[in-house]
Design a protein around this motif. Structure first.
Motif, mmCIF file in Angstrom:
data_model
loop_
_atom_site.group_PDB
_atom_site.id
_atom_site.type_symbol
_atom_site.label_atom_id
_atom_site.label_comp_id
_atom_site.label_asym_id
_atom_site.label_seq_id
_atom_site.Cartn_x
_atom_site.Cartn_y
_atom_site.Cartn_z
ATOM 1 N N MET A 1 0.844 -1.210 0.000
ATOM 2 C CA MET A 1 0.000 0.000 0.000
ATOM 3 C C MET A 1 0.870 1.247 0.000
ATOM 4 O O MET A 1 1.956 1.263 0.573
ATOM 5 C CB MET A 1 -0.903 0.010 1.241
ATOM 6 N N ASP A 2 0.396 2.284 -0.657
ATOM 7 C CA ASP A 2 1.091 3.562 -0.613
ATOM 8 C C ASP A 2 0.055 4.670 -0.738
ATOM 9 O O ASP A 2 -1.136 4.395 -0.923
ATOM 10 C CB ASP A 2 2.165 3.666 -1.704
ATOM 11 N N ARG A 3 0.511 5.914 -0.633
ATOM 12 C CA ARG A 3 -0.443 7.016 -0.604
ATOM 13 C C ARG A 3 -1.233 7.141 -1.916
ATOM 14 O O ARG A 3 -2.443 7.380 -1.857
ATOM 15 C CB ARG A 3 0.308 8.320 -0.301
ATOM 16 N N PRO A 4 -0.607 7.020 -3.099
ATOM 17 C CA PRO A 4 -1.402 7.115 -4.325
ATOM 18 C C PRO A 4 -2.577 6.133 -4.366
ATOM 19 O O PRO A 4 -3.634 6.444 -4.916
ATOM 20 C CB PRO A 4 -0.384 6.817 -5.438
ATOM 21 N N THR A 5 -2.377 4.948 -3.788
ATOM 22 C CA THR A 5 -3.472 3.978 -3.741
ATOM 23 C C THR A 5 -4.625 4.519 -2.902
ATOM 24 O O THR A 5 -5.806 4.358 -3.263
ATOM 25 C CB THR A 5 -2.966 2.653 -3.136
ATOM 26 N N VAL A 6 -4.278 5.161 -1.784
ATOM 27 C CA VAL A 6 -5.334 5.721 -0.931
ATOM 28 C C VAL A 6 -6.020 6.883 -1.648
ATOM 29 O O VAL A 6 -7.256 7.018 -1.600
ATOM 30 C CB VAL A 6 -4.746 6.172 0.424
ATOM 31 N N THR A 7 -5.239 7.708 -2.333
ATOM 32 C CA THR A 7 -5.830 8.821 -3.093
ATOM 33 C C THR A 7 -6.831 8.303 -4.119
ATOM 34 O O THR A 7 -7.945 8.843 -4.260
ATOM 35 C CB THR A 7 -4.725 9.622 -3.803
ATOM 36 N N ALA A 8 -6.438 7.258 -4.839
ATOM 37 C CA ALA A 8 -7.341 6.687 -5.838
ATOM 38 C C ALA A 8 -8.623 6.195 -5.185
ATOM 39 O O ALA A 8 -9.724 6.382 -5.716
ATOM 40 C CB ALA A 8 -6.648 5.544 -6.585
ATOM 41 N N LYS A 9 -8.477 5.579 -3.999
ATOM 42 C CA LYS A 9 -9.682 5.066 -3.324
ATOM 43 C C LYS A 9 -10.588 6.218 -2.881
ATOM 44 O O LYS A 9 -11.820 6.108 -2.953
ATOM 45 C CB LYS A 9 -9.261 4.221 -2.118
ATOM 46 N N ILE A 10 -9.972 7.324 -2.418
ATOM 47 C CA ILE A 10 -10.754 8.497 -2.021
ATOM 48 C C ILE A 10 -11.532 9.053 -3.219
ATOM 49 O O ILE A 10 -12.729 9.354 -3.128
ATOM 50 C CB ILE A 10 -9.822 9.578 -1.417
ATOM 51 N N LEU A 11 -10.856 9.176 -4.361
ATOM 52 C CA LEU A 11 -11.537 9.701 -5.552
ATOM 53 C C LEU A 11 -12.661 8.779 -5.977
ATOM 54 O O LEU A 11 -13.742 9.234 -6.385
ATOM 55 C CB LEU A 11 -10.532 9.878 -6.700
ATOM 56 N N ASP A 12 -12.418 7.494 -5.869
ATOM 57 C CA ASP A 12 -13.438 6.520 -6.215
ATOM 58 C C ASP A 12 -14.668 6.688 -5.335
ATOM 59 O O ASP A 12 -15.804 6.718 -5.829
ATOM 60 C CB ASP A 12 -12.836 5.119 -6.017
ATOM 61 N N ALA A 13 -14.434 6.805 -4.033
ATOM 62 C CA ALA A 13 -15.553 6.964 -3.103
ATOM 63 C C ALA A 13 -16.267 8.279 -3.359
ATOM 64 O O ALA A 13 -17.502 8.358 -3.309
ATOM 65 C CB ALA A 13 -15.040 6.910 -1.662
ATOM 66 N N LYS A 14 -15.522 9.332 -3.633
ATOM 67 C CA LYS A 14 -16.140 10.650 -3.886
ATOM 68 C C LYS A 14 -17.100 10.586 -5.085
ATOM 69 O O LYS A 14 -18.206 11.119 -5.029
ATOM 70 C CB LYS A 14 -15.046 11.692 -4.136
ATOM 71 N N VAL A 15 -16.669 9.941 -6.163
ATOM 72 C CA VAL A 15 -17.534 9.829 -7.341
ATOM 73 C C VAL A 15 -18.742 8.948 -7.024
ATOM 74 O O VAL A 15 -19.879 9.297 -7.333
ATOM 75 C CB VAL A 15 -16.745 9.254 -8.538
#
Lengths: 147, 147, 147, 147, 147, 147, 147, 147, 147, 147
Positions: free
Chosen positions: C1-15
């Protein structure tokens, strides 16, 4: 498997377990600077060091073996780093590069400051106007030879 | 006329007169590090400093005026320096960049070490195995703000 | 796991959840500018902030832990951004860069406008000829020191 | 002859005569931001403006004519600026670029903030912890059209 | 999930179903130029447009939601395109770029042709010596403002 | 002597004499687009055309001879143009490049639109919301051959 | 004046006088490899060496002084050399780079082969199938230190 | 499947089994230099060689088949290598490149040293001041032909 | 799915089945040059050609459909190829590029040799001093038009 | 003085005197391909050849001497040529590079086609649909050696 995979696993374990680099360095019996560079995939572990790391980060035997392989070094993606903290160091080289060159040559003659026979020490220096980061770099001078 | 032209003239005078950076620094009353960077076109002279430089390097009034204009900084041609002495510094940033980042963040939290509120000190350290170059960098820590 | 993975998950949840940055900022109690940058992987969350984010975006404990690690910053792929909106900002730096430099130096002397002790405020300004985007940037002036 | 030659002559005259951008702007009757950009070779002078500049900077008729030719814009050497003051602006675009994009789109929908129908205002804001540079950017929002 | 993933799925469905861009454009009720750019991840769909696309390409609800998010634009890998058809356009900009600049400035003064308030129309023009591709580009002229 | 030197001399004469591209084109008896590209060093003059240019721009016989030598084409410094007007064209290629490719292939099959057997026409189109730049590009379709 | 100017003058004199590198090396009392590198601006002359060079190449006192200044090293224009002879060396590094790394590490452990405490010897080796170029490189091994 | 996948598998097996390049070379009956380059994906195996490698590294038949396909050569990521050991070689080419060119041309005339009809030999040379890496490169001289 | 995936599958099948390009070309009824380029993802298959390829390489219907889609062309990773065989071709363009330009212009006037209406033929030519590769390139000359 | 200066003088004389490459080649007694490359600074003249060139182009003795010095080869500014005629050759390498590699390896095994033991022949081939440029390249095959 390769070294970057092991580095990622180490970072993952460090975050999950909430470890600190200084504590990891104590366990390994080395400076926090060498230790961090080694864990980030830039230095080579001895067998004994790799065993300590294996325990700290729950690595498999194969992962511990990879720590003992000399890695392809260079920790940054791209020629100019985008991260502001690291960029400031790039900027120091850009702005002061020719200055450093002039002053080392004035003192030592033609040659370089080694980045291999080298050590670094990063400390906090309290200051009422705002604490400072102090970094001491020490590298052996290597003169160019005439032949 | 521009600042690089004045820098070239300063270097020309320095070679012709056989001056040393440390002696120039004494004349200007500042560290050899700041002085060299300033003469190499990276720092801005005050009026008084420019007058000293004018005398040392036989500059015209217009050339002395340009020393007091804030220069476009950056002393290296190209993103990756080819000169071996300067490259070793680039290599230190490349190999140790993420290490420096981790350790400063561990000690100070998110932020940077300033390259502006910054000083450098380069000294020779005698060593029987070969003298060493010791460089102390000191930069104010600047924290990222939440707003 | 790394931060970009978390960022992608946040964007996914936001959409998926149809959230707005301004609403997320309200939940976190900070400006929409800091909040968006933080969610996009450019800022570091405190423990409390990470817990709010965890709830908003259905993150695991490990993902929330990564939000509290200082990220490797820089949000753009490549030195020159291709996206037209972001490119216009690059163009402003390209066309007006030397202008900004001259005017800050004329007012403050040699130094920089900090991008760390910095805040930004983006607002809509109604205009009969077409509404305008107004952006206020505020950065502490940091003077170069002579030493 | 070309525009960069005229720009160099303007800078030369400005240093030699000790002019300030704000005073030049007063003479031209425009903001210091537009005026500086124009003198640095990024904007086009009207005939009347060129005549004022001709007087201020001792330009020949041919040089004044070149000020009225639309220049090839872009004031920086290289894709990533090395000068620390200008780099901080590049860094803001790098770190906050995706944030700016998200927030403008959230408020206005798909489109851009114009860098042509655009103005900038740079001011000093006193602050006990260190004065701040405040910059207001104002650009018309231009929506993408569906056709 | 991200927009490039949805674009890939759209292309996959188009090949599998043997659809044509002109037919897709008819279904969406827009020009084939806007439609193709939108399907290739360069434009933003409205809710209604996304629903049509969902039906045409068998997209999930989440994929249809991503079509309504403003994408990071720029469709080419690398600064200079390698594909011969697209390279010819890059070559036109390279060979005729300064010509286009001179002629628009001669007609309109300083400013740009908008790439946002913009439309394109591609047609076939029969010609006994070999049919021709005719492309009409229409962009609003945006003048630089003096302020 | 080389072609760029002649181009610079032509531009110099054009500014000094206050000539317009459309008037120069009338003298040469060709479109303003071809004429401007030729004067900017991108096209080859015939003997007769070179003689007209020689008269218009006060060229020497040797300079006129160079106009008849096929030039090394490409009018932009760098892979990505910094000038905003020209960049918008680069942006059109970046954003719409794959769209243009898809639509030409859909209509014509595999091949390219020639940039050699090519013409361009730039006109002003009045529009109450702001006049528009209309550009018509016409290039012969060249199919890939199977062999 | 700068070192590249002196290098150009040396090359000019060498061609004009028809000198050979091996003869120049004999005069200087050093290997042809060091001598050529020094004359090409990559090494620093001692006072005595500079005087010999001054005589050989008709240099002024100031030019001879510049030979004794440590130069900014790196003899190639661009990161990838275009000259076929030099490119073959770049290709050797590209194709065999990881091989060299593996074999030196297998023999010596982690560290580098010095390019400073280094010498080179280029000889011709007769061969019925075509004479061969034999190059012997000798560099001190420098081990990474653990600290 | 492709060659890089097979290379990764070979490296994996080598670490897991603790093999040495010199031992692998003995098994293959070739120099350690060719053997290592081949295993690292730069050379082509014969059928017999591939069978030996298959046994040593537990490869499948398909993987062994890929070893016999001529690979796309070039072992480094990026034009300038970041790894310090490999960079020193790049630095040798950068600093001594023009020297090597001059001396080979002085001895042989115009042409190159082949990187194809080429061999390399890396050995350790004991030295009381620190052991040295000695590398002998041998390449056929290929003269340019006049036609 | 995309074309590169199909290309990889074709290469995989070719290695696994031990096919030769010349035999594949015979099956497709075209030259080995067109056939190889097509299989490597650079040319577009007709329906009939795709069916032959489907049989030869065990492709699915969807994979065969992708062969009929015009691909994004360009087969090399990076602007300068690292593979020695392909680099030699890049070197020919670099060393002889201006020569080819001069000679085609001397014979044909201003224009280009088409890379679209183009064919290539690669043959072996026995030679006692070492067999030679003979390559015949044939491209239609396309003249620049004056308009 | 350097070789590019002599090349520029040769081109200047060629234009002034209206010489043709084929006529120059006849005078030198070599192919027009070698002759043009040599005059453009890519090949080395013998003493006899230099004397002929000296007469043809009115060169000084020193200029003629420089023609006999092996030049730093590579005739193009930048890695990707912008000139359309030369770009088409770059495109051929880009599109067909892997094809050429596959077919030469299929016929000859691992190795390269020499760009040194190499010749080129450019001819016009009449064709009712438009005359063609035919180029024959002939290079010795050089096999990789196993050692």
């Amino acid at each position: 498997m390769d070294r970057p995979t092991v580095t990622a696993k180490i970072l993952d374990a460090k975050v999950r377990k909430g470890l600190k680099w200084s504590a990891i360095a104590d366990k390994l019996g080395h400076s926090k600077e060498w230790t961090t560079a080694a864990c980030l995939g830039q230095m080579t572990f001895s067998k004994a060091q790799a065993e300590v790391a294996q325990g700290l980060f729950d690595l498999t035997d194969e992962e511990a073996a990879w720590l003992q392989i000399v890695p392809y070094k260079g920790s940054l993606p791209g020629a100019v780093p985008t991260d502001p903290l690291i960029y400031r160091w790039y900027e120091i080289v850009s702005v002061y590069g020719t200055t450093i060159k002039e002053l080392i040559h004035e003192e030592f003659g033609d040659g370089i400051m080694s980045a291999i026979d080298f050590s670094m020490d990063i400390t906090r220096s309290p200051d009422p106007k705002g604490d400072r980061v102090n970094v001491v770099l020490s590298g052996k001078f290597l003169p160019y030879k005439t032949y």
